[in-house]
Write a protein that holds these residues in place. Structure first.
Motif, PDB file in Angstrom:
ATOM      1  N   GLU A   1      22.449   5.020  22.846  1.00 55.94           N
ATOM      2  CA  GLU A   1      21.973   4.697  24.185  1.00 55.94           C
ATOM      3  C   GLU A   1      23.078   4.054  25.022  1.00 55.94           C
ATOM      4  OE1 GLU A   1      18.403   2.405  23.764  1.00 55.94           O
ATOM      5  OE2 GLU A   1      17.289   4.108  22.953  1.00 55.94           O
ATOM      6  N   GLU A   2      23.867   3.170  24.404  1.00 55.38           N
ATOM      7  CA  GLU A   2      24.973   2.541  25.127  1.00 55.38           C
ATOM      8  C   GLU A   2      26.016   3.577  25.518  1.00 55.38           C
ATOM      9  OE1 GLU A   2      26.487  -0.653  22.743  1.00 55.38           O
ATOM     10  OE2 GLU A   2      24.639  -1.804  22.905  1.00 55.38           O
TER      11      GLU A   2
ATOM     12  N   SER B   1      20.829   3.994  17.101  1.00 52.71           N
ATOM     13  CA  SER B   1      20.102   4.298  18.331  1.00 52.71           C
ATOM     14  C   SER B   1      20.666   3.505  19.505  1.00 52.71           C
ATOM     15  CB  SER B   1      18.620   3.991  18.142  1.00 52.71           C
ATOM     16  OG  SER B   1      17.901   4.272  19.307  1.00 52.71           O
ATOM     17  N   ARG B   2      20.928   2.213  19.274  1.00 57.16           N
ATOM     18  CA  ARG B   2      21.505   1.378  20.333  1.00 57.16           C
ATOM     19  C   ARG B   2      22.876   1.904  20.750  1.00 57.16           C
ATOM     20  NH1 ARG B   2      19.455  -2.880  17.483  1.00 57.16           N
ATOM     21  NH2 ARG B   2      21.447  -3.317  16.521  1.00 57.16           N
TER      22      ARG B   2
ATOM     23  N   PHE C   1      12.739   5.722  15.656  1.00 59.78           N
ATOM     24  CA  PHE C   1      13.899   5.654  16.548  1.00 59.78           C
ATOM     25  C   PHE C   1      14.297   7.062  17.000  1.00 59.78           C
ATOM     26  CE2 PHE C   1      14.088   1.910  13.874  1.00 59.78           C
ATOM     27  CZ  PHE C   1      14.318   0.909  14.795  1.00 59.78           C
TER      28      PHE C   1
ATOM     29  N   GLN D   1      10.004   6.059  25.995  1.00 59.86           N
ATOM     30  CA  GLN D   1      10.967   5.105  25.442  1.00 59.86           C
ATOM     31  C   GLN D   1      10.335   3.718  25.305  1.00 59.86           C
ATOM     32  OE1 GLN D   1      14.416   4.458  27.900  1.00 59.86           O
ATOM     33  NE2 GLN D   1      15.516   3.386  26.289  1.00 59.86           N
TER      34      GLN D   1
ATOM     35  N   GLN E   1       9.583   1.386  21.960  1.00 60.55           N
ATOM     36  CA  GLN E   1      10.067   0.004  21.867  1.00 60.55           C
ATOM     37  C   GLN E   1       8.911  -0.941  21.565  1.00 60.55           C
ATOM     38  OE1 GLN E   1      11.971  -0.548  25.660  1.00 60.55           O
ATOM     39  NE2 GLN E   1      13.906   0.317  24.967  1.00 60.55           N
TER      40      GLN E   1
ATOM     41  N   ALA F   1      18.363   1.527  13.881  1.00 67.66           N
ATOM     42  CA  ALA F   1      18.295   0.781  15.137  1.00 67.66           C
ATOM     43  C   ALA F   1      19.687   0.630  15.739  1.00 67.66           C
ATOM     44  CB  ALA F   1      17.664  -0.588  14.911  1.00 67.66           C
ATOM     45  N   ALA F   2      20.658   0.327  14.902  1.00 72.32           N
ATOM     46  CA  ALA F   2      22.030   0.159  15.389  1.00 72.32           C
ATOM     47  C   ALA F   2      22.572   1.474  15.938  1.00 72.32           C
ATOM     48  CB  ALA F   2      22.926  -0.360  14.263  1.00 72.32           C
TER      49      ALA F   2
END
Length: 107
Positions: free
Chosen positions: A99-100, A95-96, A30, A51, A55, A92-93
């Motif tokens: 990105e958000e 990273s999300r 990540f 990216q 993924q 993962a959380a």
């Protein structure tokens, strides 16, 4: 997409590019936006390509883990395995969320 617009051609990574990406992926599945941008410059591809590659690799790894679990059957999770899975989920959380946040700042 309209009929006149077409998709960008598929980017095929060279063996050398794939080795670099796999090496990085093993250490950090990540990577941050900054790390992806640096990788894209080193590899000579766009940051979005990097990216998408990460993924796809994460999805592939999840698929392989599911197949492995099905072949082995149900088993108890050891402490280190549970911690590792928790770490992956947390990464993962995070990273999300990063990105958000970056997306929200851009809009």
């Amino acid at each position: 997409m309209s009929r006149k617009e077409s998709k960008a051609p598929r980017t095929r990574m060279t063996a050398g590019q794939t080795r670099v990406l796999m090496s990085f992926f093993k250490d950090n599945p990540f990577p941050s936006t900054t790390a992806r941008e640096k990788l894209s410059k080193v590899l000579g591809v766009g940051p979005r390509t990097v990216q998408i590659w990460f993924q796809n690799q994460r999805q592939k790894a999840r698929g392989q883990a599911k197949v492995s679990d099905r072949e082995e059957g149900p088993r108890a999770c050891t402490g280190s395995e549970c911690l590792g899975k928790l770490c992956i989920l947390a990464c993962a959380a995070i990273s999300r969320m990063e990105e958000e946040a970056a997306w929200n700042l851009g809009h």
